[in-house]
Scaffold this active site. Sequence first.
Site, mmCIF file in Angstrom:
data_model
loop_
_atom_site.group_PDB
_atom_site.id
_atom_site.type_symbol
_atom_site.label_atom_id
_atom_site.label_comp_id
_atom_site.label_asym_id
_atom_site.label_seq_id
_atom_site.Cartn_x
_atom_site.Cartn_y
_atom_site.Cartn_z
ATOM 1 N N GLU A 142 12.472 0.166 34.959
ATOM 2 C CA GLU A 142 12.852 0.631 33.631
ATOM 3 C C GLU A 142 14.375 0.693 33.457
ATOM 4 O O GLU A 142 14.960 1.779 33.369
ATOM 5 C CB GLU A 142 12.227 2.000 33.327
ATOM 6 C CG GLU A 142 10.717 1.941 33.174
ATOM 7 C CD GLU A 142 10.111 3.246 32.666
ATOM 8 O OE1 GLU A 142 10.781 4.285 32.744
ATOM 9 O OE2 GLU A 142 8.971 3.207 32.185
ATOM 10 N N GLU A 317 2.769 0.094 33.814
ATOM 11 C CA GLU A 317 2.388 1.501 33.982
ATOM 12 C C GLU A 317 1.578 1.899 32.754
ATOM 13 O O GLU A 317 2.109 1.964 31.649
ATOM 14 C CB GLU A 317 3.629 2.387 34.103
ATOM 15 C CG GLU A 317 4.499 2.051 35.301
ATOM 16 C CD GLU A 317 5.701 2.980 35.448
ATOM 17 O OE1 GLU A 317 5.789 3.980 34.706
ATOM 18 O OE2 GLU A 317 6.574 2.682 36.282
HETATM 19 C C1 GAL Z 1 7.994 5.896 33.831
HETATM 20 C C2 GAL Z 1 8.656 5.512 35.120
HETATM 21 C C3 GAL Z 1 7.885 5.973 36.326
HETATM 22 C C4 GAL Z 1 7.489 7.389 36.153
HETATM 23 C C5 GAL Z 1 6.680 7.515 34.904
HETATM 24 C C6 GAL Z 1 6.185 8.911 34.710
HETATM 25 O O1 GAL Z 1 8.901 5.947 32.801
HETATM 26 O O2 GAL Z 1 8.808 4.121 35.241
HETATM 27 O O3 GAL Z 1 8.675 5.848 37.474
HETATM 28 O O4 GAL Z 1 8.630 8.175 36.103
HETATM 29 O O5 GAL Z 1 7.451 7.141 33.802
HETATM 30 O O6 GAL Z 1 7.239 9.796 34.574
#
Ligand code: GAL
Length: 675
Positions: A142, A317
């Site tokens: 990110e 994710e």
């Molecule tokens: C995303 C990030 C992850 C984790 C997730 C939940 O933005 O890529 O590493 O932090 O959120 O917080």
Amino acid sequence: MEIGVCYFPEHWSRDRWAADVADMAEAGIDYVRMGEFAWSRFEPDPGSYDFEWLDEVVDLVGDYGMEVVLCTPTATPPKWLVDEYPDIRQEEQDGTVREFGSRRHYCFNSPAYRAETERIVSDLADHYAGHPAVVGWQTDNEFGCHDTLRCYCDDCATSFRNWLRGRYGDVETLNEAWGTAFWSQRYRSFGEVDPPRHTPANHHPAHLLDYHRFTSDRVADYNRLHADALRGADDSWFVTHNFMGDFSALNARDVSADLDFASWDSYPTLHAQTRGETDPALNPESEAAQRAGDPDVTALNHALYRCAADGEFWVMEEQAGDIRAFPYSAEPADGMLRLWSHAAVANGAATVSYFRWRRCPYGQEQYWGALCDHDGTPDRGLRAAERVAEDLDTLPELGPVHGDVALLHDYDSLWATEAEPHSQDFDYWAHLRTYFRALRRRGATVDVVGPDADFAEYDGVVAPSLYVVTDDLATRLAAYTEGGGTLLLGARSGYSNESSRFRDDPAPGPFAPVVDSTVEQHESLAPGVEARVEYGDVTYDARIWSEWLSLDGATELGTHKAGPASGSSAVGRTNHGSGTAAYVGVWPSLGLADRIVSDLFADALPFTDTLPERVRVARRDGHTWVLNHGDTSVDVNAPETASVLLGDATVGPHDLAVLDVPPDALEVSPTSQSD
Ligand code: GAL
């Protein structure tokens, strides 16, 4: 059409790994993503590597027939590295240093950090080159999360000056382009130009626009450094990056030029709450939004990243449970975890990968839900993921999604209007989303494309706030309408040149001869200032931005009905060549947007009525997903020849159906009470 999971073996003791990996395989997981924050485990001391622990997990994953996506660990430089090179830390506009203790504390322009990046990425890549289980990489994690894309340190100053030299050649050209005559901002050399650091009043918009281009370009360049090192080690790997939703600071299309496909991280209940949505139709505080997210916020990002790199994308994710995010964190409604995964696949995702395997009992994300709870027991997410794996196994492998209508999304216009919003409510994404939502409520398949897109592929092009316009883009859009296309140009288009300077001609500048209209006045509207537009026989609300148009050959479709604008034109439409062009001089309410898109794009809209509230359809390769984000059921009426591949003719709350016909073969209506 597969599923994956994000796993952090470094958070658990070694004797747990085999059980975790076995459970993943049992659940139907295809890909396991690892390593993005593990630098201090890979290199506990400078120069002394330990990859053995990850080797063990990678082998285990391979033994179970699953595949591994590794990540470059650069989002979290270890403490020893920060201490050795303190200059790698980011600086905010006021000089505040971003210290070690969370993540993303490095500067993209630090020569020392770039050298360290090349070293760790190349050594990791060399170590895993040829490993049969490793199929691809995610670069970093990110880029720009936590507002870290833009740094203002001395390394950035040096790099910015070089970038400006490359863009302008000599400083007088910069002075002229920016308009540094204003407030005595003339520069004698590039060496005098600083990053837009903390100042008493607002910054020069041209300075900001170039800084935002520069910072984005440098991240694309930093990403290229990863991609080159990875491909240099093993050219069979794919390379991707996990972008974020509605993320403004980074041009994802530029970065994607060096990727095999784009990925993004989808947290629907977080995004629905934090997008600053001013459209009352969304109501981010409603229970529906808190538990089901907003279907169009999520889908706009699916479409953006799908189109960023040639049609395929991953959700790297996917929300797997509740989230640790402010302002609130409700448990998703029953069914939503499955529905979000299907919505991603329906919108073109090749893989949906859940974040994360197991809730971590310590650290900054204790409260972030996962497929399994912190004690290792299956949570709601795991049951949903298992079901999705089964669902996808029953569906045929489907080709990519192709939109009928293009929504033009332009980072220059986004950055320029961000620098000069002229209204605290002017949110570029929300303006685009008004049209996206209107089109989707009538079942349209919409691509979100950049200015370089081939418009001829589309039945219609919608370009809201195309604020910064080059002559080339104006010529191509004019040619598109001349050739028979339908162009909707939204408010605040054609105002500025590439330096955020108003063009010499009145807005919409080079589009005036295309839409046969010009803007006479413009104003931004506080919530208490009324704007109403009569369109046909109905009067609708408008919001945030209003223009009074002078029509020079266009037919008036909408007329202002409130305030000093009363009586002047608000919407005009004209024929251009063998096509049609319309200019909408207001930020329309959803009702008005609906009316306009259904008049202009009737051929691209499968439904003559809007879909029931919170119900959306998505078309992929001749198949349709009916996705019910609402809490009442709907009936799907399909031709007898159609097969329902998943679900039923009645789609319950937070449920879905998949049929092997396109949306225009269907009718979708609320289940009647008497049933
Ligand atoms: C995303 C990030 C992850 C984790 C997730 C939940 O933005 O890529 O590493 O932090 O959120 O917080």
